[in-house]
Design a protein around this motif. Sequence first.
Motif, mmCIF file in Angstrom:
data_model
loop_
_atom_site.group_PDB
_atom_site.id
_atom_site.type_symbol
_atom_site.label_atom_id
_atom_site.label_comp_id
_atom_site.label_asym_id
_atom_site.label_seq_id
_atom_site.Cartn_x
_atom_site.Cartn_y
_atom_site.Cartn_z
ATOM 1 N N LYS A 266 -47.980 9.340 -0.182
ATOM 2 C CA LYS A 266 -48.287 8.970 1.299
ATOM 3 C C LYS A 266 -47.864 7.669 1.993
ATOM 4 C CE LYS A 266 -51.917 12.743 1.778
ATOM 5 N NZ LYS A 266 -53.528 12.806 1.918
ATOM 6 N N PHE A 267 -48.019 6.875 1.280
ATOM 7 C CA PHE A 267 -47.629 5.264 1.717
ATOM 8 C C PHE A 267 -46.223 5.141 1.454
ATOM 9 C CE2 PHE A 267 -46.569 0.946 0.470
ATOM 10 C CZ PHE A 267 -47.166 0.302 1.563
ATOM 11 N N GLU A 268 -45.537 6.064 0.666
ATOM 12 C CA GLU A 268 -44.109 6.126 0.509
ATOM 13 C C GLU A 268 -43.494 6.792 1.900
ATOM 14 O OE1 GLU A 268 -41.125 6.348 -3.503
ATOM 15 O OE2 GLU A 268 -42.486 8.009 -2.700
ATOM 16 N N ASP A 269 -44.309 7.740 2.433
ATOM 17 C CA ASP A 269 -43.742 8.279 3.548
ATOM 18 C C ASP A 269 -43.579 7.502 4.630
ATOM 19 O OD1 ASP A 269 -43.477 10.845 1.969
ATOM 20 O OD2 ASP A 269 -45.453 11.511 2.599
ATOM 21 N N VAL A 270 -44.625 6.543 4.871
ATOM 22 C CA VAL A 270 -44.872 5.694 5.952
ATOM 23 C C VAL A 270 -43.804 4.469 5.873
ATOM 24 C CG1 VAL A 270 -46.326 4.377 7.232
ATOM 25 C CG2 VAL A 270 -47.217 6.169 6.260
ATOM 26 N N ARG A 271 -43.921 4.008 4.452
ATOM 27 C CA ARG A 271 -42.959 2.632 4.420
ATOM 28 C C ARG A 271 -41.472 2.878 4.053
ATOM 29 N NH1 ARG A 271 -44.914 -1.797 6.999
ATOM 30 N NH2 ARG A 271 -47.284 -1.984 6.891
ATOM 31 N N GLY A 272 -41.297 4.183 3.500
ATOM 32 C CA GLY A 272 -40.066 4.298 2.623
ATOM 33 C C GLY A 272 -40.077 3.897 1.428
ATOM 34 N N GLU A 273 -39.062 4.131 0.403
ATOM 35 C CA GLU A 273 -38.907 3.834 -0.839
ATOM 36 C C GLU A 273 -38.634 2.191 -1.060
ATOM 37 O OE1 GLU A 273 -36.902 6.437 0.227
ATOM 38 O OE2 GLU A 273 -38.450 8.001 -0.461
ATOM 39 N N LYS A 274 -38.031 1.523 -0.039
ATOM 40 C CA LYS A 274 -37.575 0.449 -0.155
ATOM 41 C C LYS A 274 -38.978 -0.508 0.084
ATOM 42 C CE LYS A 274 -35.199 -3.351 2.117
ATOM 43 N NZ LYS A 274 -34.174 -3.872 3.198
ATOM 44 N N GLY A 275 -39.808 -0.192 1.014
ATOM 45 C CA GLY A 275 -41.067 -0.783 1.208
ATOM 46 C C GLY A 275 -42.019 -0.688 0.125
ATOM 47 N N VAL A 276 -42.266 0.493 -0.686
ATOM 48 C CA VAL A 276 -42.792 0.756 -1.837
ATOM 49 C C VAL A 276 -42.446 -0.038 -2.657
ATOM 50 C CG1 VAL A 276 -43.719 2.437 -3.600
ATOM 51 C CG2 VAL A 276 -43.657 3.042 -0.926
ATOM 52 N N LEU A 277 -41.308 -0.124 -3.106
ATOM 53 C CA LEU A 277 -40.651 -0.946 -4.230
ATOM 54 C C LEU A 277 -41.040 -2.352 -4.200
ATOM 55 C CD1 LEU A 277 -37.241 0.610 -4.683
ATOM 56 C CD2 LEU A 277 -39.080 0.272 -6.343
ATOM 57 N N MET A 278 -40.848 -2.936 -2.719
ATOM 58 C CA MET A 278 -41.204 -4.381 -2.514
ATOM 59 C C MET A 278 -42.505 -4.771 -2.942
ATOM 60 S SD MET A 278 -38.587 -5.133 0.880
ATOM 61 C CE MET A 278 -39.421 -6.760 1.334
ATOM 62 N N TYR A 279 -43.591 -3.797 -2.088
ATOM 63 C CA TYR A 279 -44.760 -4.014 -2.384
ATOM 64 C C TYR A 279 -45.293 -3.814 -3.901
ATOM 65 C CZ TYR A 279 -46.033 -4.322 2.359
ATOM 66 O OH TYR A 279 -46.257 -4.660 3.975
ATOM 67 N N GLY A 280 -44.682 -2.892 -4.503
ATOM 68 C CA GLY A 280 -44.928 -2.760 -5.950
ATOM 69 C C GLY A 280 -44.636 -3.923 -6.800
ATOM 70 N N PHE A 281 -43.460 -4.392 -6.797
ATOM 71 C CA PHE A 281 -43.028 -5.628 -7.393
ATOM 72 C C PHE A 281 -43.858 -6.834 -7.008
ATOM 73 C CE2 PHE A 281 -39.050 -3.372 -8.613
ATOM 74 C CZ PHE A 281 -39.089 -4.010 -10.111
ATOM 75 N N LEU A 282 -44.287 -6.994 -5.835
ATOM 76 C CA LEU A 282 -45.154 -8.175 -5.507
ATOM 77 C C LEU A 282 -46.413 -8.005 -6.273
ATOM 78 C CD1 LEU A 282 -45.735 -10.478 -3.586
ATOM 79 C CD2 LEU A 282 -46.564 -9.051 -1.816
ATOM 80 N N ILE A 283 -47.366 -6.812 -6.105
ATOM 81 C CA ILE A 283 -48.410 -6.692 -6.816
ATOM 82 C C ILE A 283 -48.264 -7.014 -8.392
ATOM 83 C CG2 ILE A 283 -50.286 -4.961 -7.393
ATOM 84 C CD1 ILE A 283 -49.725 -3.634 -4.606
ATOM 85 N N LEU A 284 -47.311 -6.119 -8.755
ATOM 86 C CA LEU A 284 -46.916 -6.319 -10.330
ATOM 87 C C LEU A 284 -46.793 -7.969 -10.644
ATOM 88 C CD1 LEU A 284 -46.593 -4.436 -12.861
ATOM 89 C CD2 LEU A 284 -44.071 -4.361 -12.329
ATOM 90 N N ALA A 285 -46.077 -8.658 -9.824
ATOM 91 C CA ALA A 285 -45.888 -9.738 -10.326
ATOM 92 C C ALA A 285 -47.151 -10.731 -10.401
ATOM 93 C CB ALA A 285 -44.877 -10.720 -9.130
ATOM 94 N N VAL A 286 -47.811 -10.571 -9.096
ATOM 95 C CA VAL A 286 -49.189 -11.601 -8.748
ATOM 96 C C VAL A 286 -50.227 -11.118 -10.067
ATOM 97 C CG1 VAL A 286 -51.075 -11.925 -7.386
ATOM 98 C CG2 VAL A 286 -48.821 -11.739 -6.589
ATOM 99 N N THR A 287 -50.465 -9.784 -10.303
ATOM 100 C CA THR A 287 -51.403 -9.338 -11.288
ATOM 101 C C THR A 287 -51.124 -9.732 -12.687
ATOM 102 O OG1 THR A 287 -50.294 -7.045 -11.148
ATOM 103 C CG2 THR A 287 -52.297 -7.551 -9.534
ATOM 104 N N THR A 288 -49.917 -9.450 -13.049
ATOM 105 C CA THR A 288 -49.555 -9.805 -14.141
ATOM 106 C C THR A 288 -49.457 -11.185 -14.742
ATOM 107 O OG1 THR A 288 -47.912 -7.848 -14.272
ATOM 108 C CG2 THR A 288 -47.795 -9.523 -15.923
ATOM 109 N N ALA A 289 -49.229 -12.200 -13.729
ATOM 110 C CA ALA A 289 -49.305 -13.493 -13.814
ATOM 111 C C ALA A 289 -50.893 -14.005 -13.967
ATOM 112 C CB ALA A 289 -48.363 -14.320 -12.561
ATOM 113 N N ALA A 290 -51.695 -13.485 -13.192
ATOM 114 C CA ALA A 290 -53.084 -13.685 -12.960
ATOM 115 C C ALA A 290 -53.611 -13.470 -14.418
ATOM 116 C CB ALA A 290 -53.825 -12.783 -12.091
ATOM 117 N N LEU A 291 -53.247 -12.548 -15.186
ATOM 118 C CA LEU A 291 -53.752 -12.314 -16.440
ATOM 119 C C LEU A 291 -53.792 -13.635 -17.560
ATOM 120 C CD1 LEU A 291 -52.320 -9.134 -17.525
ATOM 121 C CD2 LEU A 291 -54.243 -9.056 -16.674
ATOM 122 N N SER A 292 -52.978 -14.591 -17.073
ATOM 123 C CA SER A 292 -52.767 -15.824 -17.884
ATOM 124 C C SER A 292 -54.071 -16.971 -17.498
ATOM 125 C CB SER A 292 -51.579 -16.621 -17.656
ATOM 126 O OG SER A 292 -50.433 -16.002 -18.241
#
Length: 388
Positions: A266-292
């Motif tokens: 549903k979020f993808e319907d609102v933001r589109g694939e580009k928006g989902v990818l940008m938010y996804g990689f941002l979350i992925l980068a921050v949360t993975t780095a935080a594990l350290s």
Amino acid sequence: MLAVNVSDTRRKIYVSNFFFSLQFGLAFFFNATFLSSLGLSEKMVGIVFALSYAASLVLLFSVPLLLRKFGNYSLFFSSSVFLVCVSALLAFSLSPIASVLLVATLIVLNIFLYTLLDIFLESAVDSTDGIGKEHGLFLTVTHGGRIVAQLAAGTLLLWGGFTYLYGTVAGVVIILAFITAFFLRNVREPVYEKLDFASVLLRLYYSTDMRHVFKLQFLLYLFYSIMAVYTPIYLYEYVGLSLGEMGIVFAIMLAPFFLLEILIGKFEDVRGEKGVLMYGFLILAVTTAALSLISTSSIVIWTVALFATRIGALMVEMGNDVYFFKHIDASKAAEVAAFRALFPLAFAIGPFLGVVLLFFIPLYAIFASVGVIMLLGLVTARTLTDIH
């Protein structure tokens, strides 16, 4: 040949996929821990994984030739029987060298079988209109099987260690082999054409969006490859979680793939694939780095932290798949095959990258390094043409 109801065939393929995903999930996050328990260093474990996935990549490029020669059913059934033998041998206390070779073989066979199972699904879908829906259901069953596997793995490891774990893998694959023998024998075998990968390279050269989509998929698989090898080792050797606790952590970690697909859709319907990818990689980068930065051995904190990384991974996976298939129709077999090949390619490179990093940084810092690498995905996603 017997007439086969396509809908009924798909249901049987979903059942096969559940049992395949169940056995795959039982071993996937614990192969690295098993190798570590044999006395292999973190670097050596990474090398074993890298070489195993490199071998699977070579085998994957041979799939079209093997399909034309033997057919999908024969390949899948014989490979399942071989996997039963490999898993059963791993259940015994063999020499370290034999165990390493068996784990490598298990990895290669799983990649090969997953590719063949995906081909079964494509053969059973009789129109291009249904491909997206069927792949969505296929992935839901896949993630469901892997979550169940993590819950079961923790219990099995508590009861009987790796002997029970790999013995159960063998038992589940026996069920998979029986399902294949009795229910998938009559799945339609399509005409397997020779794939022209030169045309794929040409298309990637001229299409900036397609080139970037391949980069994003490679980055996602690179994340999976490094985390699959080094997260279990770190949690077991350094954080001090038991194997049973790790099973619970990994099960909850994978829950977003089963619980949040509709919400993110549903979020993808609102933001589109580009928006989902940008938010996804941002979350992925921050949360993975935080594990350290996590210094506690609290199972709750580690579960929440790893759960958060998979929310980002799910967003990237969903956004990239939809964007890719909006550019590619079902007739583009070479592009789809090349897209699939990114998995073993990244899994061959990722562990080697981890080995190189470990010469310069401690193991806990590898998560921060992966987080920084994932920022490349955010930069790349911003350049995509918005087709929302």
